[in-house]
Design a protein around this motif. Structure first.
Motif, PDB file in Angstrom:
ATOM      1  N   GLU A  49       0.844  -1.191   0.000  1.00  0.00           N
ATOM      2  CA  GLU A  49       0.000   0.000   0.000  1.00  0.00           C
ATOM      3  C   GLU A  49       0.882   1.246   0.000  1.00  0.00           C
ATOM      4  O   GLU A  49       2.064   1.182   0.312  1.00  0.00           O
ATOM      5  N   SER A  50       0.292   2.386  -0.315  1.00  0.00           N
ATOM      6  CA  SER A  50       1.049   3.628  -0.304  1.00  0.00           C
ATOM      7  C   SER A  50       1.236   4.129   1.130  1.00  0.00           C
ATOM      8  O   SER A  50       0.254   4.288   1.858  1.00  0.00           O
ATOM      9  N   PRO A  51       2.476   4.407   1.527  1.00  0.00           N
ATOM     10  CA  PRO A  51       2.687   4.969   2.873  1.00  0.00           C
ATOM     11  C   PRO A  51       2.208   6.414   2.971  1.00  0.00           C
ATOM     12  O   PRO A  51       2.097   6.952   4.060  1.00  0.00           O
ATOM     13  N   TYR A  52       1.895   7.020   1.821  1.00  0.00           N
ATOM     14  CA  TYR A  52       1.477   8.421   1.787  1.00  0.00           C
ATOM     15  C   TYR A  52      -0.043   8.571   1.685  1.00  0.00           C
ATOM     16  O   TYR A  52      -0.543   9.661   1.464  1.00  0.00           O
ATOM     17  N   SER A  53      -0.763   7.496   1.879  1.00  0.00           N
ATOM     18  CA  SER A  53      -2.217   7.525   1.705  1.00  0.00           C
ATOM     19  C   SER A  53      -2.919   8.209   2.878  1.00  0.00           C
ATOM     20  O   SER A  53      -2.374   8.328   3.977  1.00  0.00           O
ATOM     21  N   LEU A  54      -4.149   8.624   2.625  1.00  0.00           N
ATOM     22  CA  LEU A  54      -4.965   9.218   3.682  1.00  0.00           C
ATOM     23  C   LEU A  54      -5.260   8.221   4.792  1.00  0.00           C
ATOM     24  O   LEU A  54      -5.383   8.605   5.953  1.00  0.00           O
ATOM     25  N   GLU A  55      -5.384   6.934   4.436  1.00  0.00           N
ATOM     26  CA  GLU A  55      -5.643   5.909   5.458  1.00  0.00           C
ATOM     27  C   GLU A  55      -4.487   5.830   6.460  1.00  0.00           C
ATOM     28  O   GLU A  55      -4.708   5.695   7.659  1.00  0.00           O
ATOM     29  N   VAL A  56      -3.258   5.912   5.942  1.00  0.00           N
ATOM     30  CA  VAL A  56      -2.086   5.889   6.826  1.00  0.00           C
ATOM     31  C   VAL A  56      -2.100   7.137   7.712  1.00  0.00           C
ATOM     32  O   VAL A  56      -1.887   7.047   8.929  1.00  0.00           O
TER      33      VAL A  56
END
Length: 192
Positions: free
Chosen positions: A19-26
């Motif tokens: 997954e993207s570490p820069y996502s809104l979920e993170v």
């Protein structure tokens, strides 16, 4: 648990899951930990602000719980601080007396700013230890390992860019070009 450690741990865990570490979920997971709610406008979002290859450094810690990972990171940070003190002592001309060693160690280990760095889980000591060890390795003709450690310093670009340019220029001018090659290859692998 270190407020600086946790966002990078969450992002690194996301990275290794694909997954993207820069996502809104993170960001939301981190904010939930820090604020117990989403960040309000104007507040720090505690996002994953680092280059993604910090996940290489934190990869093994993502196999642990956040608390266990933070405790292990704290132990590693204390050990790195010990390495830095050792390198400082080794740089003193002649043989350092036990009293001088103790004085330097106490003055370093019990500074308020250093204690905050360790307790917050910051990455500055990791980067500084990489710098110190890279210099030590260059002096002992371990150029490939030195280049690898220099590449690791790029996890915190704000600390690395200028010293890195100077260091790479110095090793190039002193004909230690394998340090530069190792650095470039490692960075290429990290950024790939």
């Amino acid at each position: 648990l270190g407020v600086d450690f946790y966002p990078r741990w969450v992002g690194s865990r996301a990275f290794w899951r694909g997954e993207s570490p820069y996502s809104l979920e993170v960001d939301r997971e981190t904010q939930s930990y820090v604020f117990n709610r989403p960040a309000l406008p104007g507040e720090d979002t505690f996002g994953f602000y680092y280059p993604a290859h910090i996940a290489v450094v934190l990869g093994p810690l993502t196999l642990l719980s956040a608390r266990a990972g933070a405790l292990l990171w704290t132990a590693v940070t204390w050990a790195l601080l010990g390495v830095l003190v050792f390198l400082i002592i080794r740089s003193v001309p002649g043989r350092a007396s036990p009293g001088l060693f103790l004085l330097i160690a106490l003055s370093v280990f019990f500074q308020r700013s250093i204690l905050l760095v360790v307790l917050n889980g910051q990455y500055v000591l990791f980067v500084l230890a990489c710098w110190g060890l890279a210099y030590y390795l260059v002096q002992h003709k371990q150029n490939a390992a030195a280049g690898f450690l220099l590449a690791l310093t790029t996890i915190k670009p704000s600390l690395s860019v200028l010293p890195l340019l100077v260091f790479l220029w110095w090793v190039w001018r002193t004909r230690r070009r394998s340090v530069v090659l190792s650095f470039l290859v490692t960075c290429g692998l990290f950024f790939a």
